[in-house]
Design an enzyme around this catalytic site. Structure first.
Site, mmCIF file in Angstrom:
data_model
loop_
_atom_site.group_PDB
_atom_site.id
_atom_site.type_symbol
_atom_site.label_atom_id
_atom_site.label_comp_id
_atom_site.label_asym_id
_atom_site.label_seq_id
_atom_site.Cartn_x
_atom_site.Cartn_y
_atom_site.Cartn_z
ATOM 1 N N LEU A 1 0.942 17.807 26.694
ATOM 2 C CA LEU A 1 0.257 16.951 25.730
ATOM 3 C C LEU A 1 1.393 15.792 25.211
ATOM 4 C CD1 LEU A 1 -1.735 19.011 23.349
ATOM 5 C CD2 LEU A 1 -2.569 17.816 25.152
ATOM 6 N N HIS B 1 -2.665 12.065 23.744
ATOM 7 C CA HIS B 1 -3.606 13.131 23.656
ATOM 8 C C HIS B 1 -3.825 13.283 22.085
ATOM 9 C CE1 HIS B 1 -1.754 14.394 27.674
ATOM 10 N NE2 HIS B 1 -3.029 14.197 27.908
ATOM 11 N N LYS C 1 -9.496 5.464 26.862
ATOM 12 C CA LYS C 1 -9.509 4.049 27.597
ATOM 13 C C LYS C 1 -8.457 4.037 28.501
ATOM 14 C CE LYS C 1 -12.070 1.578 24.022
ATOM 15 N NZ LYS C 1 -12.120 0.253 23.514
ATOM 16 N N SER D 1 0.973 12.254 31.181
ATOM 17 C CA SER D 1 1.748 13.297 31.376
ATOM 18 C C SER D 1 2.548 13.213 32.621
ATOM 19 C CB SER D 1 0.799 14.623 31.566
ATOM 20 O OG SER D 1 0.122 14.872 30.534
ATOM 21 N N ARG D 2 2.141 12.344 33.664
ATOM 22 C CA ARG D 2 3.077 12.199 35.093
ATOM 23 C C ARG D 2 4.315 11.443 34.923
ATOM 24 N NH1 ARG D 2 -2.591 12.014 37.154
ATOM 25 N NH2 ARG D 2 -2.744 13.309 38.717
HETATM 26 P P1 AMP Z 1 -5.101 14.028 30.908
HETATM 27 O O1 AMP Z 1 -4.619 15.363 30.410
HETATM 28 O O2 AMP Z 1 -4.374 12.898 31.479
HETATM 29 O O3 AMP Z 1 -6.315 14.364 31.822
HETATM 30 O O4 AMP Z 1 -5.657 12.979 29.554
HETATM 31 C C1 AMP Z 1 -6.759 13.892 28.808
HETATM 32 C C2 AMP Z 1 -7.385 12.732 27.936
HETATM 33 O O5 AMP Z 1 -6.204 12.077 27.248
HETATM 34 C C3 AMP Z 1 -8.231 11.846 28.717
HETATM 35 O O6 AMP Z 1 -9.208 11.182 27.848
HETATM 36 C C4 AMP Z 1 -7.202 10.276 28.951
HETATM 37 O O7 AMP Z 1 -7.801 9.415 29.008
HETATM 38 C C5 AMP Z 1 -6.658 10.497 27.579
HETATM 39 N N1 AMP Z 1 -5.469 9.984 27.625
HETATM 40 C C6 AMP Z 1 -4.046 10.105 28.572
HETATM 41 N N2 AMP Z 1 -3.365 9.377 28.174
HETATM 42 C C7 AMP Z 1 -3.441 8.501 27.063
HETATM 43 C C8 AMP Z 1 -2.932 7.412 26.417
HETATM 44 N N3 AMP Z 1 -1.679 7.015 27.001
HETATM 45 N N4 AMP Z 1 -3.614 6.800 25.547
HETATM 46 C C9 AMP Z 1 -4.716 7.303 25.126
HETATM 47 N N5 AMP Z 1 -5.657 8.346 25.522
HETATM 48 C C10 AMP Z 1 -4.712 9.073 26.704
#
Ligand code: AMP
Length: 312
Positions: A35, A39, A178, A216-217
């Site tokens: 996270l 997130h 988004k 995360s990447r």
């Molecule tokens: P992930 O863990 O990358 O699958 O992301 C989980 C949720 O967090 C998804 O709805 C993503 O779009 C959101 N998310 C990831 N990075 C960001 C960011 N920098 N800003 C806003 N939301 C994010």
């Protein structure tokens, strides 16, 4: 205090139903863990919209193809719990299932896909589990372009796991960032088309101070790659400024962005200017479009976008 962790899907559903019977509304923030502030901003918003919030932490093998980075996807579960425990404003629980494709039914068969699945595109779930799971949700038009082109099983896997999470958690509202613009639109459409009684809320992109969209990447970027990757957000901001100054040529704006990415040794997957709802390419830049970018820096594929919501 650290949030309660629920690992079993039946226990998760029981918890949600108990909350519901107490008259409480439930928010869901699906994540793959590791996270960051992006997130956490979604969790904070969920806490303002619902009485209790479930943060799911699950790296979904169904959305990775066997050639993608499932095995190296970063994780830090105890660190995630610490970050969540620092939040205030409402109750948070974590849903962290071990395997959402294990139905506990007997022997699994390994698919012999001959290296290519007989021409089919496979996800890691099919490669490993064979016949364990065979029901997939497809949002047929919206999933085709942008990330869908280079990641053919991705959105099928996302829509399916989100459906499973919706059925297990039974939330009233679910938050999506988004940053993953196409994903957000796909989930909105799926919820409309399949009559899920769930409100989908899109959260704005959270960025590092220097503009890099949080992901995360990003942890896999070397300091030098990270520096070069700033060309993504920089080129998007410059594109938006050019549009505000009157430039409406899609070709020119795309070209400007590509040049900056390539000039920073990025490998462009796509630069597209699309309608914010249909995600279809536009011929001229106008209000209500979004400029989307995917590019590789080293071994890391990054995505970012910027909405154009200005009257031109
Ligand atoms: P992930 O863990 O990358 O699958 O992301 C989980 C949720 O967090 C998804 O709805 C993503 O779009 C959101 N998310 C990831 N990075 C960001 C960011 N920098 N800003 C806003 N939301 C994010």
């Amino acid at each position: 205090m650290e949030p309660e962790v629920i690992r079993d899907k039946e226990a998760m559903r029981r918890w949600s139903r108990a909350m519901r019977s107490q008259g409480k509304t439930i928010g869901l923030v699906p994540t793959m863990g590791y996270l960051h502030e992006g997130h956490l901003s979604l969790v904070r918003q969920s806490l303002t919209l619902a009485d209790v919030t479930v943060v799911s932490i699950y790296v979904n093998p169904g959305q990775f193809s066997p050639t993608e980075d499932l095995s190296t996807y970063p994780s830090d579960f105890s660190g995630d719990l610490v970050k969540l425990s620092a939040l205030s404003g409402g109750k948070v629980v974590v849903f962290n299932p071990r395997n959402l494709y294990d139905y506990g039914g007997g022997e699994r068969k390994k698919v012999n896909n001959g290296g290519g699945g007989g021409g089919r595109v496979l996800s890691c779930v099919e490669e490993e589990d064979g016949l364990g799971h065979e029901t997939w949700i497809r949002v047929e038009r919206l999933e085709k372009g942008l990330c869908g082109k280079s990641r053919p099983v991705f959105f099928r896997g996302v829509a399916t796991i989100v459906t499973k999470l919706f059925n297990i958690v039974e939330p009233d509202v679910a938050m999506f960032g988004k940053k993953d613009y196409q994903q957000w639109r796909i989930i909105q459409r799926m919820v409309r088309d399949l009559d899920f009684g769930i409100e989908i809320v899109g959260g704005d992109i959270t960025r590092e101070k220097d503009g890099l969209a949080m992901s995360s990447r990003n942890v896999h970027l070397s300091p030098e790659e990270r520096q070069r990757a700033l060309s993504i957000s920089r080129s998007l901001t410059m594109a938006k400024a050019s549009v505000a100054e009157g430039l409406t040529s899609v070709a020119e704006i795309k070209d400007m962005i590509v040049q900056q990415l390539v000039g920073s040794d990025g490998r462009v997957d796509y630069v597209e200017i699309v309608d914010q709802e249909t995600l279809e390419g536009v011929e001229e830049i106008k209000n209500g479009v979004v400029i989307c970018v995917a590019a590789w820096f080293g071994t890391v594929r990054l995505i970012d976008n910027i909405e154009i919501n200005i009257s031109l």
